[in-house]
Design an enzyme around this catalytic site. Structure first.
Site, mmCIF file in Angstrom:
data_model
loop_
_atom_site.group_PDB
_atom_site.id
_atom_site.type_symbol
_atom_site.label_atom_id
_atom_site.label_comp_id
_atom_site.label_asym_id
_atom_site.label_seq_id
_atom_site.Cartn_x
_atom_site.Cartn_y
_atom_site.Cartn_z
ATOM 1 N N TYR B 139 -53.152 -9.661 12.707
ATOM 2 C CA TYR B 139 -53.476 -9.112 14.025
ATOM 3 C C TYR B 139 -52.789 -7.768 14.271
ATOM 4 O O TYR B 139 -53.403 -6.829 14.771
ATOM 5 C CB TYR B 139 -53.083 -10.109 15.129
ATOM 6 N N GLU B 151 -42.704 -6.870 26.106
ATOM 7 C CA GLU B 151 -42.483 -6.886 27.559
ATOM 8 C C GLU B 151 -41.731 -8.120 28.050
ATOM 9 O O GLU B 151 -41.345 -8.181 29.217
ATOM 10 C CB GLU B 151 -43.845 -6.801 28.293
#
Lengths: 173, 173
Positions: B139, B151
Site C-alpha cells: 500500500y 497523525e
C-alpha cells in the site's frame, strides 16, 4: 437543562457544519475541512444517504452565548465487518465546550448505540487521536477497546493523486 | 493468466466466505469470524446493501489445486468524512497464496479506487495490522499514508455487553 436528541434535518446542516469546524479546530487539523453545508445536505438526505446524524438541541432560553440552540452532534454510518457482520461507525461526536458536563455526549453515544443494536449491528467503531486523553478516558471508561494498542491495527488512506493513479492505472514507480 | 474482476453475485457468497476465513487465519485471528454465507447474502444483496464486493475469477483450466475459480476478493462500502465528504472503505483485500504475483491484488485495488472516484469519493481508507509488512509495503509503495503513524489516529470499538450498556442506559460503574 432540558435538551432533545433528535435526527438532524436538512435545514440543520449549516449548524452541523459550524460544529464540524469547531471540532476540527479542537483536533488541531482545521485546514482539513473541505466539506460544506451544501455537500452535507446532498450526501445525507438522498434515498441512499452516505451518513446519518443526531443533534442535541437546547431550548431558546438555554442557547449558547452566540445564540445557537444546536450544541452537539453525532455523525455515523453503517459499515460491515466480514468477521462480525453489520457495524456502525461513529465518525464524529462533539458537544460545544460551554455545554459539556451535562451528559449530552453520553446521550448522543447511547442513542447511536441503540440505533446500531436496533439495526442488527454488533460493533460500534470509531477513531480517536492518541493525545486526546479526555476522549480516550470517556470511551474506555465505558468499555471501548483500543484496537491499535490491543491488536496492532493502523489506519491507512489513499487520496488525491495516489487514488487517481490507483484507479487510472499508473501505479507509481 | 486470463482473469476477470467482476462484482460478487449472491451465488458467490459461499466462495467469498471461504476466502474470508482464509484471510482471518492469515491474520492470526480466525476465532473472530462469526459471519456466514447466509448473512453475507442478506446484508450485501438488499436494496440498501451494507457492503459491496468484487471477486477475481479465473477460467476453469486455471482453477486452484482444490478446484476453486474464485481466487480473490475486495470487500468495501461507502462511508463519510465530515472533513472530505464521500469516502470508500476497503474492509478486505485478499488473493489466495497460489495466485499471488499475477497482479490480481493490484487490479482489485485499482477497480475499487475507480468505483470510489466514479461515485465522488475523495479518499480510500482501510486498516492494516502493524506486523503485516508485505501489505504495508504494497500500500505505501502506491502512496498510502499510515494515519496512525502520521497523525496519531487509533481505532476503537465497542461490542457485546459494553455496546448494550451504552444503548440501554447502564453506562458502567
Amino acid at each position: 437543562m432540558e435538551a432533545v436528541i433528535r435526527p438532524c434535518a436538512a435545514a440543520d446542516c449549516g449548524e452541523v457544519m459550524r460544529l464540524i469546524r469547531e471540532l476540527a479546530e479542537f483536533e488541531k487539523l482545521p485546514d482539513q475541512v473541505q466539506t460544506s453545508d451544501q455537500a452535507l445536505r446532498e450526501d445525507g438526505f438522498a434515498s441512499n444517504p452516505f451518513y446519518r446524524c443526531l443533534v442535541v438541541e437546547v431550548p431558546p432560553e438555554c442557547r449558547s452565548r452566540e445564540g445557537h440552540t444546536i450544541v452537539g452532534y453525532a455523525l455515523y454510518f453503517f459499515t460491515y465487518s466480514t468477521w462480525k457482520g453489520r457495524n456502525l461507525y461513529l465518525e464524529d461526536l462533539y458537544v460545544m465546550p460551554e455545554f459539556r458536563g451535562k451528559g449530552f455526549g453520553k446521550k448522543l453515544l447511547g442513542k447511536t448505540a441503540e440505533i446500531g443494536l436496533e439495526n442488527g449491528c454488533t460493533q460500534l467503531k470509531f477513531a480517536v487521536l492518541d493525545w486526546n486523553r479526555a476522549a480516550i478516558d470517556f470511551y474506555q471508561g465505558r468499555g471501548a477497546v483500543d484496537l491499535t494498542a490491543a491488536e496492532g491495527w493502523h489506519c491507512f488512506r489513499f487520496e488525491g493523486e495516489a487514488l487517481e493513479r490507483l484507479a487510472w492505472g499508473q501505479p507509481g514507480p
